[in-house]
Design an enzyme around this catalytic site. Structure first.
Site, PDB file in Angstrom:
ATOM      1  NE  ARG A   1       4.068  -8.402   4.007  1.00  0.00           N
ATOM      2  CZ  ARG A   1       4.003  -7.241   4.348  1.00  0.00           C
ATOM      3  NH1 ARG A   1       3.976  -6.465   5.744  1.00  0.00           N
ATOM      4  NH2 ARG A   1       4.585  -5.816   3.363  1.00  0.00           N
TER       5      ARG A   1
ATOM      6  CG  ASP B   1       4.458  -0.702  -1.217  1.00  0.00           C
ATOM      7  OD1 ASP B   1       4.865  -0.126  -0.761  1.00  0.00           O
ATOM      8  OD2 ASP B   1       4.253  -2.454  -1.274  1.00  0.00           O
TER       9      ASP B   1
ATOM     10  CB  CYS C   1      10.286  -3.160  -3.150  1.00  0.00           C
ATOM     11  SG  CYS C   1      10.117  -4.066  -1.623  1.00  0.00           S
TER      12      CYS C   1
ATOM     13  CG  HIS D   1       9.020   0.926  -3.574  1.00  0.00           C
ATOM     14  ND1 HIS D   1       7.328   0.497  -4.099  1.00  0.00           N
ATOM     15  CD2 HIS D   1       9.683   0.271  -2.666  1.00  0.00           C
ATOM     16  CE1 HIS D   1       7.691  -1.011  -3.421  1.00  0.00           C
ATOM     17  NE2 HIS D   1       8.310  -0.276  -2.278  1.00  0.00           N
TER      18      HIS D   1
ATOM     19  CG  HIS E   1      10.980   1.126   0.826  1.00  0.00           C
ATOM     20  ND1 HIS E   1      10.484  -0.453  -0.083  1.00  0.00           N
ATOM     21  CD2 HIS E   1      12.063   1.004   0.961  1.00  0.00           C
ATOM     22  CE1 HIS E   1      11.978  -0.831   0.112  1.00  0.00           C
ATOM     23  NE2 HIS E   1      12.807  -0.224   0.239  1.00  0.00           N
TER      24      HIS E   1
END
Length: 644
Positions: free
Chosen positions: A365, A385, A336, A387, A517
């Site tokens: 992560r 992903d 993001c 946005h 998101h």
């Protein structure tokens, strides 16, 4: 002295103080008393044998109630611990909660439990169950309790009491050797427990922290009836057959390399083909749905993550910073902030909005050792992903479009059943959420309205939102009834504020956009693993890495087999020729084991007649057909994305 007890139907009973819920159940009906598992008194779960001391509302929970099953499983965990202490008295106790499919209990013991020990423990549990041992609640002063558990040499219980116990706390005994600091409640006695089975042994760190001692965790399952348990165990066996880690190796789809490290996935050629299909479909879908494709770096300055709030709110899940010559950098855990920087790079008018930016972006992560699981929980993964930057007035419509996109994705890949959850904040009580109440209320209202418009019934889950906004999670149900977290759509007014995003509104003034998101696969790795298990490795034709295997019976048909191969490749079909000097039975068996959708057997008759003998992995022999006819069949399957 009497007290007043109000039942769910509104009727009121006057009973002596000290009467238990079980006493009242027996007065109503011996059958109800036998079926009751636990009570709800003034909205709180309550032991059936615990005396009522004041006026109260009372509901008796039976095997029809989900909360009763949770209590039943918690009691079975205590039964497991009691059996362990009977057999291995040197064992120290950790915790033993109920879980979705049963229970576990953590133990500290010098010697590792063996599968044979598991059998002994289960046998001892049934022995104790037959004795009808009672779960007896007693109240203890904290100072006395700490002294007692220290004398018992139960250090983990001492730690829990120091951290969690009130000045007077409850304990439960079960038989002569078991006592546990526990809030309860529990079933009245072990005769209530009708079906359970110990399943496995695993390692588990105390309190889930890898810096603490590693304990031994015994997992078990427990159900109200043997029939329910047998159904669950059958499903468990089916799940083992479908395990994506096992099938991934058998079908040569992916691997995790020890030299590279845990939680990092290597896609092999066959897995790479499937992944390409997922990526191509999603990128094409982005464009159909009005998204622009972007790409952002894998590593960025730490200052960016401080601005976004990830360094403070998500830092423990990020890899450690890297000191370079100009600044500290960190691997991105999310995409993001990169998309925000792209939006912020130029001025936007209200006419430009909504701006939808999509990326198949790889993130990293720090998952702790022992928590990773095949493709389902990894340290490096690629998210689909996106946005969306829009005006507050556009937010509800954008949420609707995201949910419609999510359901389209599920249907395309063969999932027809799903459930949705709306995760909300705690009203600001904890201080762990960013933003102000008005923004949260507006956002949560928009999520609810969007679900209503799409016709999705969503369950509200309090205090489970992201730190920056509420979200909708879509959970699919797979071929054997398991639920998987998949798509998520999240509202965010906080990151636009932190990055001072703007657009020029119709009034000519600068206004702040809001942000959505959303990820629909969730991650490519996780979705890949789910697909493997959903289809048990037998992917639909359009996803299968090898869509057709050509199986010549002898070398005499090899030239014709190559001609057929060339025609199929020209039509866009993924095809192989098994040119080994093996029997046709072995070739068919191997293609079947590799779960190839179509097998084309070619003998002398087929070669002479310009045909192929078609065999389907599920429907068996379909008979000989001209090559052109088979090409129409297989290309139709591919183009229609039929879920086999």
């Amino acid at each position: 002295m009497s007290i007043q007890v109000t039942l769910p139907d509104g009727s009121v009973r006057q009973v002596p103080e000290g009467t238990s819920p079980l006493d009242i159940a027996r007065e109503i009906s011996p059958r109800l008393a036998d079926a009751a598992i636990v009570a709800r008194v003034n909205g709180q779960l309550f032991d059936l044998k615990r005396p009522l001391e004041t006026d109260a509302t009372l509901q008796l929970l039976t095997t029809r109630d989900a909360e009763a099953l949770e209590v039943y499983r918690h009691s079975t965990a205590h039964l497991c611990a009691a059996a362990v202490l009977e057999l291995f008295p040197e064992t120290k106790l950790g915790v033993g909660p109920p879980i979705d499919t049963g229970f576990y209990y953590d133990f500290d013991r010098p010697d590792p439990f063996t599968p044979e020990d598991l059998e002994k423990i289960e046998a001892k549990m049934w022995e104790l169950q037959a004795q009808g041992l009672t779960y007896d609640r007693q109240l203890t002063q904290k100072t006395e309790g700490l002294k007692k558990y220290r004398e018992m040499d139960e250090p983990m219980k001492v730690e829990l009491i120091e951290e969690k116990a009130d000045d007077i706390f409850s304990e439960y005994t079960l038989g002569p050797h078991f006592i546990d600091f526990c809030r309860g409640p529990h079933v009245p006695d072990t005769s209530k427990i009708k079906a359970f089975k110990l399943l496995s042994i695993a390692g588990a760190y105390w309190k889930g922290n890898e810096k603490n001692k590693q304990l031994q965790r015994i997992y078990g399952t427990a159900w109200f009836t043997k029939k329910e348990q047998d159904e669950y165990l059958a499903k468990l066996e089916e799940a083992k057959k479908r395990d994506h880690r096992k099938l991934g190796q058998e079908l040569d789809l992916f691997s995790i390399q020890e030299l590279a490290g845990p939680g990092l996935i290597f896609f092999h050629p066959k897995g790479g083909i499937i992944r390409k299909q997922l990526e191509d479909w999603m990128r094409d879908a982005y464009l159909r749905h009005g998204y622009s494709l972007v790409y952002t770096p894998h590593v960025m300055r730490r200052e960016l993550w401080k601005t976004s709030g990830h360094a403070a709110s998500y830092g423990e899940n990020m890899f450690a910073p890297m000191e370079l010559d100009d600044a500290e950098y960190q691997l991105k855990p999310m995409n993001c902030p990169g998309h925000i920087l792209i939006y912020r790079d130029r001025q936007h008018s209200y006419r430009d909005l909504p701006v939808r930016l999509g990326e198949l972006g790889t993130v990293y992560r720090y998952e702790r050792s022992g928590t990773m699981h095949g493709l389902l929980r990894v340290r490096g993964f690629t998210q689909d992903d996106a946005h969306i930057f829009c005006t507050p007035e556009q937010i509800e419509d954008e949420m609707v479009k995201c949910l419609e996109f999510a359901t389209e994705t599920l249907k395309t890949f063969g999932f027809t059943e799903y459930k949705a959850e709306i995760s909300t904040w705690d009203g600001g009580a904890s201080g762990k959420y960013d933003g102000v109440a008005a923004d949260w209320e507006r956002a949560e209202g928009s999520l609810r309205k969007a679900c209503e418009r799409v016709g999705i019934k969503a369950t509200v889950i309090p205090d489970e939102a992201a730190f920056y906004g509420p979200k909708i999670d879509v959970k699919l149900v797979d071929a054997i009834g398991r639920m998987w977290q998949l798509s998520t759509v999240q509202f965010d007014s906080n990151l636009p504020r932190k990055f001072e995003l703007e657009y020029i509104a119709e009034d000519g003034k600068k206004h702040r956009p809001v942000m959505v998101h959303r990820a629909l696969f969730g991650s490519l790795e996780r979705f890949f693993g789910i697909l493997v298990e959903h289809y048990a490795g037998a992917f639909p034709v359009w996803l299968a890495p090898v869509q057709t295997a050509i199986l010549p019976i002898t070398d005499k048909q090899m030239a014709y087999a190559r001609e057929v191969e060339a025609k199929l490749k020209a039509a866009g079909v993924r095809v192989t020729v098994d040119d080994r000097n093996e029997t046709i039975k072995l070739k068919i068996r191997d293609a079947q084991m590799q779960k190839v959708p179509y097998m084309l057997v070619i003998g002398g008759r087929e070669a002479e007649g310009g045909q192929v003998a078609v065999r389907h992995r599920k429907r068996g022999d379909l008979g000989p057909v001209p090559v052109e006819e088979f090409i129409k069949t297989v290309t139709s399957d591919i183009s229609s994305k039929t879920a086999d």
